[in-house]
Write a protein that holds these residues in place. Structure first.
Motif, PDB file in Angstrom:
ATOM      1  N   SER A 119       1.944 -69.403  70.013  1.00  0.00           N
ATOM      2  CA  SER A 119       2.372 -69.661  68.551  1.00  0.00           C
ATOM      3  C   SER A 119       3.146 -69.319  68.021  1.00  0.00           C
ATOM      4  CB  SER A 119       1.241 -71.113  68.130  1.00  0.00           C
ATOM      5  OG  SER A 119       0.618 -70.664  67.746  1.00  0.00           O
ATOM      6  N   GLY A 120       3.748 -69.648  67.039  1.00  0.00           N
ATOM      7  CA  GLY A 120       4.061 -68.928  65.723  1.00  0.00           C
ATOM      8  C   GLY A 120       2.980 -68.518  64.964  1.00  0.00           C
ATOM      9  N   PRO A 121       1.944 -69.579  64.618  1.00  0.00           N
ATOM     10  CA  PRO A 121       0.613 -69.406  63.920  1.00  0.00           C
ATOM     11  C   PRO A 121      -0.053 -68.814  64.318  1.00  0.00           C
ATOM     12  CG  PRO A 121       1.128 -71.695  64.182  1.00  0.00           C
ATOM     13  CD  PRO A 121       1.981 -70.710  64.655  1.00  0.00           C
ATOM     14  N   ALA A 122      -0.097 -67.815  66.116  1.00  0.00           N
ATOM     15  CA  ALA A 122      -1.032 -67.281  66.194  1.00  0.00           C
ATOM     16  C   ALA A 122      -0.577 -65.757  66.196  1.00  0.00           C
ATOM     17  CB  ALA A 122      -0.968 -67.313  68.439  1.00  0.00           C
ATOM     18  N   GLY A 123       0.899 -65.320  66.239  1.00  0.00           N
ATOM     19  CA  GLY A 123       2.060 -63.815  65.931  1.00  0.00           C
ATOM     20  C   GLY A 123       1.490 -63.365  64.408  1.00  0.00           C
ATOM     21  N   VAL A 124       1.575 -65.102  63.577  1.00  0.00           N
ATOM     22  CA  VAL A 124       1.173 -64.573  61.906  1.00  0.00           C
ATOM     23  C   VAL A 124      -0.077 -63.625  62.494  1.00  0.00           C
ATOM     24  CG1 VAL A 124       0.482 -64.698  59.865  1.00  0.00           C
ATOM     25  CG2 VAL A 124       2.514 -65.866  61.462  1.00  0.00           C
ATOM     26  N   ILE A 125      -1.685 -64.516  62.792  1.00  0.00           N
ATOM     27  CA  ILE A 125      -2.825 -63.738  62.615  1.00  0.00           C
ATOM     28  C   ILE A 125      -3.347 -62.495  63.657  1.00  0.00           C
ATOM     29  CG2 ILE A 125      -5.299 -64.750  63.266  1.00  0.00           C
ATOM     30  CD1 ILE A 125      -3.780 -65.582  60.538  1.00  0.00           C
ATOM     31  N   TYR A 126      -2.163 -62.754  65.073  1.00  0.00           N
ATOM     32  CA  TYR A 126      -2.819 -61.468  65.488  1.00  0.00           C
ATOM     33  C   TYR A 126      -1.504 -60.507  65.015  1.00  0.00           C
ATOM     34  CZ  TYR A 126      -2.135 -57.558  69.400  1.00  0.00           C
ATOM     35  OH  TYR A 126      -2.120 -56.943  69.969  1.00  0.00           O
ATOM     36  N   GLY A 127      -1.203 -60.108  63.709  1.00  0.00           N
ATOM     37  CA  GLY A 127      -0.034 -59.240  63.480  1.00  0.00           C
ATOM     38  C   GLY A 127      -0.715 -58.474  62.107  1.00  0.00           C
ATOM     39  N   SER A 128      -1.850 -59.728  61.572  1.00  0.00           N
ATOM     40  CA  SER A 128      -2.864 -59.158  60.242  1.00  0.00           C
ATOM     41  C   SER A 128      -3.931 -58.067  61.150  1.00  0.00           C
ATOM     42  CB  SER A 128      -3.296 -60.354  59.984  1.00  0.00           C
ATOM     43  OG  SER A 128      -4.343 -60.515  61.115  1.00  0.00           O
ATOM     44  N   GLY A 129      -3.629 -57.746  62.196  1.00  0.00           N
ATOM     45  CA  GLY A 129      -4.959 -56.869  62.478  1.00  0.00           C
ATOM     46  C   GLY A 129      -6.711 -56.929  62.629  1.00  0.00           C
ATOM     47  N   TYR A 130      -6.383 -58.871  62.775  1.00  0.00           N
ATOM     48  CA  TYR A 130      -8.400 -59.077  62.538  1.00  0.00           C
ATOM     49  C   TYR A 130      -8.870 -58.867  63.587  1.00  0.00           C
ATOM     50  CZ  TYR A 130      -8.574 -58.943  57.157  1.00  0.00           C
ATOM     51  OH  TYR A 130      -8.914 -58.732  56.235  1.00  0.00           O
ATOM     52  N   VAL A 131      -7.811 -59.088  64.195  1.00  0.00           N
ATOM     53  CA  VAL A 131      -8.747 -59.580  66.074  1.00  0.00           C
ATOM     54  C   VAL A 131      -7.743 -58.605  66.853  1.00  0.00           C
ATOM     55  CG1 VAL A 131      -8.814 -61.853  68.010  1.00  0.00           C
ATOM     56  CG2 VAL A 131      -8.515 -62.166  65.153  1.00  0.00           C
ATOM     57  N   THR A 132      -8.498 -58.272  68.293  1.00  0.00           N
ATOM     58  CA  THR A 132      -7.876 -57.726  69.380  1.00  0.00           C
ATOM     59  C   THR A 132      -7.545 -58.230  70.082  1.00  0.00           C
ATOM     60  OG1 THR A 132     -10.253 -57.107  70.476  1.00  0.00           O
ATOM     61  CG2 THR A 132      -9.601 -55.762  68.608  1.00  0.00           C
ATOM     62  N   THR A 133      -6.289 -58.066  71.477  1.00  0.00           N
ATOM     63  CA  THR A 133      -5.781 -58.795  72.407  1.00  0.00           C
ATOM     64  C   THR A 133      -7.023 -59.250  73.148  1.00  0.00           C
ATOM     65  OG1 THR A 133      -4.035 -57.264  72.602  1.00  0.00           O
ATOM     66  CG2 THR A 133      -4.078 -58.362  73.479  1.00  0.00           C
ATOM     67  N   GLY A 134      -7.814 -58.053  73.695  1.00  0.00           N
ATOM     68  CA  GLY A 134      -9.095 -58.927  74.344  1.00  0.00           C
ATOM     69  C   GLY A 134      -9.803 -59.889  73.801  1.00  0.00           C
ATOM     70  N   GLU A 135     -10.012 -59.826  72.653  1.00  0.00           N
ATOM     71  CA  GLU A 135     -11.230 -61.018  72.067  1.00  0.00           C
ATOM     72  C   GLU A 135     -10.326 -62.056  71.881  1.00  0.00           C
ATOM     73  OE1 GLU A 135     -13.529 -58.187  68.651  1.00  0.00           O
ATOM     74  OE2 GLU A 135     -11.546 -59.358  68.256  1.00  0.00           O
ATOM     75  N   TRP A 136      -8.677 -62.503  71.634  1.00  0.00           N
ATOM     76  CA  TRP A 136      -8.337 -63.146  71.825  1.00  0.00           C
ATOM     77  C   TRP A 136      -7.472 -64.454  72.793  1.00  0.00           C
ATOM     78  CZ3 TRP A 136      -5.130 -64.244  66.906  1.00  0.00           C
ATOM     79  CH2 TRP A 136      -4.523 -65.717  67.297  1.00  0.00           C
ATOM     80  N   PHE A 137      -7.972 -63.630  74.006  1.00  0.00           N
ATOM     81  CA  PHE A 137      -7.678 -64.131  75.286  1.00  0.00           C
ATOM     82  C   PHE A 137      -8.939 -64.469  75.576  1.00  0.00           C
ATOM     83  CE2 PHE A 137      -3.695 -61.899  76.320  1.00  0.00           C
ATOM     84  CZ  PHE A 137      -2.974 -62.583  76.914  1.00  0.00           C
ATOM     85  N   ARG A 138     -10.143 -64.446  74.969  1.00  0.00           N
ATOM     86  CA  ARG A 138     -11.367 -64.517  76.051  1.00  0.00           C
ATOM     87  C   ARG A 138     -11.788 -65.673  75.352  1.00  0.00           C
ATOM     88  NH1 ARG A 138     -16.634 -63.741  73.322  1.00  0.00           N
ATOM     89  NH2 ARG A 138     -15.646 -62.347  71.658  1.00  0.00           N
ATOM     90  N   VAL A 139     -11.442 -66.020  72.827  1.00  0.00           N
ATOM     91  CA  VAL A 139     -12.161 -66.659  72.484  1.00  0.00           C
ATOM     92  C   VAL A 139     -11.035 -67.721  72.409  1.00  0.00           C
ATOM     93  CG1 VAL A 139     -12.493 -67.353  69.994  1.00  0.00           C
ATOM     94  CG2 VAL A 139     -12.730 -64.883  71.177  1.00  0.00           C
ATOM     95  N   GLY A 140      -9.669 -67.536  72.955  1.00  0.00           N
ATOM     96  CA  GLY A 140      -8.354 -68.221  72.661  1.00  0.00           C
ATOM     97  C   GLY A 140      -9.118 -69.692  74.144  1.00  0.00           C
TER      98      GLY A 140
END
Length: 485
Positions: free
Chosen positions: A441-462
């Motif tokens: 989603s758009g909000p996810a794109g904003v937060i990912y671009g901030s650099g605070y969350v890695t891709t692997g963390e996102w898939f696991r936690v998401g």
């Protein structure tokens, strides 16, 4: 002692391991992509459909394994799609770069810059710290309340999360010494607040027809299937499960993805002292505040006065440039914004093309056939779960609603499910899917671009957060909806 024996052990470690790991990642991506690429297309799917599905899955796998930076992986995937003829350069490959929601995401980064550069973000963050700052969990609930208050009147969840909540989160993280420069620093507070804000945003988006751009489309499609959903009817049905989820999610995220900074008992007093030290608001802060109020008004009234969220955001940036709150140099230096533009545009273009080639429709039809012999509660459960997790193939809530909502609702009704119940459940699901991935989603794109969350963390936690969300909405929401419908 021999100099050779004085060499530290780490210097004797073979140096080919990183290259071997990289080769393994690349091999996995190539094998999966080729395996899917040569599967014959099912009936009703364009011959290029499986090719596109293969390249899309390969690109997603590349984003997970990260053999190269995110934007680089996206560009490579796009290049392969173009060179193989799976996507034409002129009409298909670059269509995502013209998507207004993606440019709204990019604009959100620059608006956040304005908050940080003027010091207004720090001032607002300190105010939150003074009131709720005794714990990271308290700060998270403060962000959730902010999002909930804005949700009914902000049809763009990206504008709400990216233009309003994210700048405050960024400032809160910065004030507490949490930057995306290292794992230790980002995990101090910023990672937790950032990822939690996305999950919270999925909940507030699900609570009101006017809280996400795709919801009115779901209402329209529901009417075509015999379920006439009013604004109040949607809000009433979502009220109890939505509030329950908002209470549970920040706490659950503090267990799933805990910050290292949990208790800050002295923070309120320190915040008060820093606010006093900052003194009165500067000219830049006043300009930023006025611009922010203008943006908020335009986002709230946009559908009434005919101004879309992206146009409003760019007007805000123009004002900041005119008053020199921002400069082009500031904007050009925002690597997160431009990286997000690249990878999000590529994925949106690919996902749109998958739908155009019939792949998404085939998935929907296959799901419909699979539930043909079940009772309606089981059929509805299967359809909701498929509808939810097929979002791994989408880079937009609205795109999935357009592509699949009617198909799944029609199938549920045909299986015997009450039309209103099925329409509302699928409507809520169309919002809750927004935190599954960093491109969901758009909000996810904003937060990912901030650099605070890695891709692997996102898939696991998401994924874990999605299970929590589904359980809350099922356990609390279903009895509530059965009671009021």
């Amino acid at each position: 002692m021999s100099p050779r024996l004085m060499i530290p052990a780490k210097d004797l470690t073979p140096r080919h391991h990183p290259r071997s790991a990289m080769a393994g990642k690349i091999a996995a991506i190539v094998i999966v992509t080729l395996a899917l690429y040569f599967i014959p297309p099912p009936e009703g799917v364009d011959p290029r459909g499986m090719h596109m599905a293969a390249i899309f899955v390969g690109t997603i796998l590349g984003l997970i394994l990260q053999p190269l930076p995110t934007a680089s992986v996206a560009i490579i995937g796009l290049a392969i799609a173009m060179i193989t003829g799976t996507m034409t350069a002129k009409e298909e490959a670059l269509q995502g770069f013209g998507n207004s929601t993606i440019w709204l995401i990019v604009a959100a980064f620059f608006i956040a810059d304005g908050f940080l550069l003027t010091g207004l973000g720090k001032r607002i963050a300190l105010m939150f710290v003074r009131i709720l700052g005794k714990s990271s969990l308290g700060l998270s609930y403060g962000m959730a309340i902010t999002d909930l208050i804005l949700a009914p009147a902000t049809p763009s969840n990206t504008a709400r999360a990216g233009g309003v909540v994210y700048p405050i989160i960024k400032s809160l993280a910065t004030v507490n010494g949490s930057e995306p420069t290292s794992d230790e620093s980002r995990k101090r507070l910023g990672s937790y607040l950032s990822l939690t804000s996305v999950q919270v945003n999925t909940i507030t988006s699900a609570m009101f027809v006017t809280a996400m751009a795709g919801n009115p489309l779901a209402v329209k499609f529901a009417a075509e299937n015999g379920a006439n959903i009013t604004w109040g009817g949607w809000a009433l049905a979502a009220l109890v499960p939505g509030l329950a989820a908002l209470i549970v999610m920040p706490w659950a995220m503090s267990k799933i993805y805990p910050p290292t900074l949990k208790k800050t008992p002295d923070a309120p007093a320190q915040a008060s002292a820093q606010l006093k030290e900052m003194g009165p608001m500067s000219r830049g802060e006043w300009v930023m505040l006025a611009t922010f109020i203008l943006l908020l008004a335009l986002w709230v009234l946009g559908s009434t006065i005919g101004v879309d969220a992206t146009s409003a955001a760019f007007l805000g940036i123009a004002v900041l440039l005119v008053f020199k709150v921002l400069t082009w140099k500031d904007m050009a230096a925002n690597a997160g914004a431009w990286s997000t533009l690249i990878f999000f545009s590529v994925l949106v273009g690919m996902a749109t093309h998958l739908n155009d080639l019939g792949v998404i429709g085939w998935i929907g039809d296959s799901a419909a056939k699979a539930v043909g012999g079940f009772s309606w509660p089981i059929a509805l459960l299967i359809l909701v779960l498929v509808y939810f997790y097929v979002h791994y193939f989408f880079a937009s809530n609205t795109a999935q609603i357009v592509a699949m909502y009617s198909v799944f609702l029609g199938t549920a009704v045909a299986a015997g499910a009450p039309a209103m119940l099925a329409a509302l459940i699928l409507g809520f699901a169309g919002n809750l899917i927004g935190g599954l991935t960093h491109y969901a989603s758009g909000p996810a794109g904003v937060i990912y671009g901030s650099g605070y969350v890695t891709t692997g963390e996102w898939f696991r936690v998401g994924f874990i957060a999605s299970v929590v969300n589904l359980l809350v909405w099922a356990v609390v929401g279903l009895p509530w909806m059965m009671l009021i419908l």
